[in-house]
Design a protein around this motif. Structure first.
Motif, PDB file in Angstrom:
ATOM      1  N   ARG A 351       0.845  -1.187   0.000  1.00 53.83           N
ATOM      2  CA  ARG A 351       0.000   0.000   0.000  1.00 53.83           C
ATOM      3  C   ARG A 351       0.886   1.244   0.000  1.00 53.83           C
ATOM      4  NH1 ARG A 351      -2.933  -1.323  -2.613  1.00 53.83           N
ATOM      5  NH2 ARG A 351      -4.188   0.564  -2.240  1.00 53.83           N
ATOM      6  N   PRO A 352       0.491   2.307  -0.704  1.00 52.04           N
ATOM      7  CA  PRO A 352       1.314   3.524  -0.756  1.00 52.04           C
ATOM      8  C   PRO A 352       1.393   4.227   0.594  1.00 52.04           C
ATOM      9  CG  PRO A 352      -0.811   3.872  -1.835  1.00 52.04           C
ATOM     10  CD  PRO A 352      -0.720   2.412  -1.532  1.00 52.04           C
ATOM     11  N   ILE A 353       2.570   4.740   0.895  1.00 55.41           N
ATOM     12  CA  ILE A 353       2.813   5.451   2.149  1.00 55.41           C
ATOM     13  C   ILE A 353       2.796   6.953   1.896  1.00 55.41           C
ATOM     14  CG2 ILE A 353       4.466   5.842   4.019  1.00 55.41           C
ATOM     15  CD1 ILE A 353       5.617   3.025   3.335  1.00 55.41           C
ATOM     16  N   LEU A 354       2.040   7.671   2.706  1.00 56.66           N
ATOM     17  CA  LEU A 354       2.067   9.132   2.700  1.00 56.66           C
ATOM     18  C   LEU A 354       2.731   9.548   4.008  1.00 56.66           C
ATOM     19  CD1 LEU A 354       1.216  11.874   1.443  1.00 56.66           C
ATOM     20  CD2 LEU A 354      -0.890  11.691   2.789  1.00 56.66           C
ATOM     21  N   LYS A 371      10.858   2.738  -3.006  1.00 56.46           N
ATOM     22  CA  LYS A 371       9.780   3.174  -3.902  1.00 56.46           C
ATOM     23  C   LYS A 371       8.394   2.759  -3.375  1.00 56.46           C
ATOM     24  CE  LYS A 371      12.499   3.258  -8.191  1.00 56.46           C
ATOM     25  NZ  LYS A 371      13.821   3.174  -7.570  1.00 56.46           N
ATOM     26  N   THR A 372       8.180   3.053  -2.111  1.00 57.90           N
ATOM     27  CA  THR A 372       6.927   2.635  -1.477  1.00 57.90           C
ATOM     28  C   THR A 372       6.000   3.792  -1.111  1.00 57.90           C
ATOM     29  OG1 THR A 372       8.204   2.505   0.596  1.00 57.90           O
ATOM     30  CG2 THR A 372       7.748   0.433  -0.567  1.00 57.90           C
ATOM     31  N   GLY A 373       6.321   5.006  -1.530  1.00 60.82           N
ATOM     32  CA  GLY A 373       5.419   6.104  -1.221  1.00 60.82           C
ATOM     33  C   GLY A 373       6.075   7.449  -1.426  1.00 60.82           C
ATOM     34  N   ASN A 374       5.519   8.447  -0.766  1.00 62.34           N
ATOM     35  CA  ASN A 374       5.991   9.824  -0.894  1.00 62.34           C
ATOM     36  C   ASN A 374       6.153  10.453   0.479  1.00 62.34           C
ATOM     37  OD1 ASN A 374       5.666  10.554  -3.995  1.00 62.34           O
ATOM     38  ND2 ASN A 374       3.867   9.345  -3.407  1.00 62.34           N
ATOM     39  N   GLN A 382       1.068  22.227  -0.806  1.00 64.07           N
ATOM     40  CA  GLN A 382       0.551  22.020  -2.156  1.00 64.07           C
ATOM     41  C   GLN A 382       0.930  20.642  -2.695  1.00 64.07           C
ATOM     42  OE1 GLN A 382      -1.633  23.857  -3.728  1.00 64.07           O
ATOM     43  NE2 GLN A 382      -1.648  22.498  -5.516  1.00 64.07           N
ATOM     44  N   LYS A 383       2.159  20.205  -2.423  1.00 71.14           N
ATOM     45  CA  LYS A 383       2.609  18.899  -2.907  1.00 71.14           C
ATOM     46  C   LYS A 383       1.849  17.766  -2.199  1.00 71.14           C
ATOM     47  CE  LYS A 383       7.307  20.214  -4.278  1.00 71.14           C
ATOM     48  NZ  LYS A 383       8.756  19.983  -4.054  1.00 71.14           N
ATOM     49  N   THR A 387      -0.550  15.048  -4.125  1.00 70.43           N
ATOM     50  CA  THR A 387      -0.327  13.604  -3.979  1.00 70.43           C
ATOM     51  C   THR A 387      -1.596  12.900  -3.504  1.00 70.43           C
ATOM     52  OG1 THR A 387       2.027  13.915  -3.540  1.00 70.43           O
ATOM     53  CG2 THR A 387       1.045  11.851  -2.785  1.00 70.43           C
ATOM     54  N   ILE A 388      -2.290  13.488  -2.538  1.00 72.16           N
ATOM     55  CA  ILE A 388      -3.545  12.891  -2.068  1.00 72.16           C
ATOM     56  C   ILE A 388      -4.557  12.818  -3.201  1.00 72.16           C
ATOM     57  CG2 ILE A 388      -5.526  13.208  -0.518  1.00 72.16           C
ATOM     58  CD1 ILE A 388      -3.565  14.395   1.526  1.00 72.16           C
ATOM     59  N   LEU A 389      -4.615  13.869  -3.996  1.00 72.95           N
ATOM     60  CA  LEU A 389      -5.536  13.867  -5.145  1.00 72.95           C
ATOM     61  C   LEU A 389      -5.152  12.786  -6.151  1.00 72.95           C
ATOM     62  CD1 LEU A 389      -6.360  17.592  -6.030  1.00 72.95           C
ATOM     63  CD2 LEU A 389      -7.990  15.736  -5.598  1.00 72.95           C
ATOM     64  N   ALA A 390      -3.852  12.645  -6.384  1.00 73.18           N
ATOM     65  CA  ALA A 390      -3.401  11.607  -7.315  1.00 73.18           C
ATOM     66  C   ALA A 390      -3.758  10.221  -6.784  1.00 73.18           C
ATOM     67  CB  ALA A 390      -1.889  11.726  -7.527  1.00 73.18           C
ATOM     68  N   TYR A 391      -3.532   9.994  -5.489  1.00 76.61           N
ATOM     69  CA  TYR A 391      -3.926   8.723  -4.869  1.00 76.61           C
ATOM     70  C   TYR A 391      -5.431   8.511  -5.014  1.00 76.61           C
ATOM     71  CZ  TYR A 391       0.620   8.148  -2.433  1.00 76.61           C
ATOM     72  OH  TYR A 391       1.952   7.958  -2.120  1.00 76.61           O
ATOM     73  N   TYR A 392      -6.196   9.556  -4.776  1.00 78.43           N
ATOM     74  CA  TYR A 392      -7.656   9.443  -4.821  1.00 78.43           C
ATOM     75  C   TYR A 392      -8.138   9.086  -6.231  1.00 78.43           C
ATOM     76  CZ  TYR A 392     -12.604  10.626  -4.344  1.00 78.43           C
ATOM     77  OH  TYR A 392     -13.979  10.581  -4.352  1.00 78.43           O
TER      78      TYR A 392
END
Length: 426
Positions: A351-354, A371-374, A382-383, A387-392
Motif C-alpha cells: 500500500r502507498p505510504i504518505l 519506492k513505497t510512497g511519498n 501544495q505537494k 499527492t492525495i488527489l493523485a492517490y484518490y
C-alpha cells in the motif's frame, strides 16, 4: 554456538514496537550460530500488552528473570491514566494538571535516567554470578529504558564481559526528553550517564543514520546502524477497504498533530463532492486529546474511525486493507533520526505510504529507496494536496498500488545476520 545474554525490559507479553526488535533477533539467532539467553524483569509494569507476540518466542529458549521495583505501579494509586500516558511517552502540550506536572517533575529529576533504575543494582548482583557460572562472554543491553545500559556498563566493569549497547531510540536528544521539566543538575546527570555508556561499551548499535551521526560526536566507540525491519508473517488475505482509507497505526502524540493534513482533507471534502463520502481516516493506537480536538475543529469527525490499540496481527491486517498508510513524525530537528518500526511493515503491505515529517528525515531515505510512497515536509502543503488527489484518482479507478524494490534488506532474518556478525566481531 556463541552464548549471548540479552538484557531487555520489554518482552512478551509487552505490546508495542519496543518489544519486537530483540524478540525477532532472538527468533533467528540460531540460524547464525548465536545461542541467546534473555534476562527480563519478573514483575514489570507495561503500558500495553499484546499476547500475540508470545508465539515468536522460541519454545526452548533460556529466559531468566529478576525482580524489579516499579515506581509506575506505585504512581497508579494517584493517577492511573496519567501514569500510563507518561509511561507511553504521550506528554500533553496543553495546559497540564497539577498531578501531571508533579509526575513529570518526579519522572525527570528523581528517577535518572528513568523509573526502572531500581532494577540496576539487583540485576548486576545476580547476573555477575550467572554470567561466570554459564561461561557467557558477550552481553547486550537495549534501551529505552536507558537504565538497562547501566546494568551492562557495571557488568563490563565488574567481570570484563564484551558489551553491545543497543539504542532503539536516542537518549538526551529524543523529543520528549526536553518536556520532563529537568533541572540543570538533572540534565547534566543525564548527559554524564549517556557519555559513560557510549564510551564504555565495546560497541554500539542504533536504528537510524542520524543517531549514529549524533553519537559519533560523543564517542570513538564503533557504531553500527541496524534498523528495525519486517517479518514474513502470514496475514489473512482481506480485500481493500471500499472507502478511501487513510490509516495511521500506532500512537499519535500531541507533537505529531498534522494540522496541514487535516486542513487539506477538509478543503478536499469541501470542493470535491465524492471525496467527503469516500474519505475514511482510521487511527489505530493511542491518540492524544489534541489530535481529536484538531480533527473536530476541521470538521472531519464523521470521517474518523478510532480503533484503539490493536494486536500486532490485527494491525498487519489493517495495513493491507487500507488504501493509503500514514506515517507522521514531529516536525523537529530532534526527530529526523526517528524511523518508526511500523515503516518496515508498511513497506511490505503493498500500500502507498504518505509520510509527513521533518526535513532530512531518515525515514524518507528508506521510502525513496524502496519506492513505497511519498515523503513531505510540513511546509509542502501544495505537494501533499496534489499527492492525495493523485492517490484518490487512482483509487477511483481501482489502480492504487505500489511496486516496491530493495525491500528484502529489511527482513528480520537478514538484519539478524548483520547483528550476529557484529556480536561475533566484539
Amino acid at each position: 554456538m556463541q552464548k549471548v545474554l540479552i538484557i531487555t525490559y520489554y518482552w512478551p507479553p509487552a505490546g508495542g514496537p519496543g518489544v519486537q526488535r530483540w524478540l525477532k533477533f532472538v527468533k533467528y539467532f540460531r540460524y547464525f550460530d548465536i545461542e541467546p539467553i534473555v534476562y527480563i524483569p519478573e514483575n514489570p509494569t507495561y503500558p500495553m500488552t499484546d499476547t500475540t507476540f508470545v508465539k515468536d518466542v522460541p519454545e526452548d529458549i533460556t529466559i531468566i528473570k529478576g525482580a524489579i521495583f516499579e515506581p509506575y505501579a506505585f504512581a497508579n494509586v494517584f493517577s492511573k491514566n496519567k501514569t500510563k500516558t507518561i509511561s507511553s511517552g504521550i506528554i500533553s502540550t496543553k495546559k497540564q494538571s497539577v498531578t501531571e506536572k508533579v509526575l513529570l517533575w518526579i519522572r525527570g529529576n528523581l528517577f535518572i535516567p528513568d523509573a526502572r533504575k531500581f532494577w540496576v543494582k539487583p540485576s548486576v548482583t545476580y547476573l555477575s554470578e550467572y554470567i561466570k557460572e554459564n561461561h557467557i562472554e558477550t552481553i547486550v543491553t537495549t534501551g529505552p529504558p536507558h537504565s538497562v545500559h547501566l546494568i551492562g556498563m557495571q557488568l563490563k566493569e565488574k567481570i570484563g564481559v564484551k558489551w553491545l549497547a543497543d539504542f532503539r531510540d536516542p537518549w538526551t536528544s529524543i523529543g520528549y526528553h526536553s518536556k520532563l521539566k529537568l533541572t540543570k543538575k538533572s540534565q547534566r546527570k543525564h548527559k554524564e550517564l549517556e557519555s559513560k555508556v557510549l564510551n564504555n561499551a565495546s560497541a554500539i548499535s542504533v536504528t537510524s543514520f542520524t543517531t549514529k551521526d549524533e553519537f559519533s560526536k560523543l564517542t570513538n566507540t564503533p557504531i553500527a546502524v541496524i534498523t528495525n525491519g519486517y517479518d514474513n508473517e502470514k496475514v489473512k488475505n482481506n480485500k481493500l477497504n471500499n472507502n478511501f482509507t487513510l490509516s495511521h497505526i500506532g500512537s499519535l502524540l500531541s507533537g505529531r498533530n498534522p494540522k496541514v493534513l487535516w486542513s487539506i482533507l477538509k478543503e478536499l471534502c469541501d470542493t470535491i463532492d465524492s471525496f467527503k463520502n469516500d474519505l475514511e481516516i482510521t487511527l489505530a493506537g493511542k491518540v492524544s486529546e489534541e489530535i481529536i480536538d484538531s480533527i473536530t475543529k476541521f470538521g472531519l469527525t464523521d470521517n474518523v474511525v478510532l480503533k484503539g490499540y490493536l494486536s500486532h496481527e490485527d494491525a498487519l491486517i489493517l495495513q493491507r486493507e487500507s488504501q493509503v498508510l500514514l506515517l507522521l513524525e514531529i516536525n523537529s530537528e530532534e526527530t529526523k533520526g526517528i524511523i518508526p518500526g511500523k515503516l518496515f511493515e508498511y513497506i511490505i503491505s503493498k500500500r502507498p505510504i504518505l509520510a509527513i515529517g521533518p526535513e532530512e528525515w531518515d525515514a524518507a531515505r528508506i521510502i525513496s529507496n524502496t519506492k513505497t510512497g511519498n515523503t513531505f515536509n510540513y511546509s509542502e502543503e501544495q505537494k501533499i494536496k496534489e499527492t492525495i488527489l493523485a492517490y484518490y484518482n487512482l483509487y477511483k479507478k481501482n489502480e492504487l498500488f505500489v511496486t516496491s524494490t530493495n525491500v528484502e534488506v529489511y527482513s528480520r532474518k537478514n538484519l539478524t545476520q548483520h547483528m550476529a556478525s557484529l556480536l561475533k566481531s566484539l
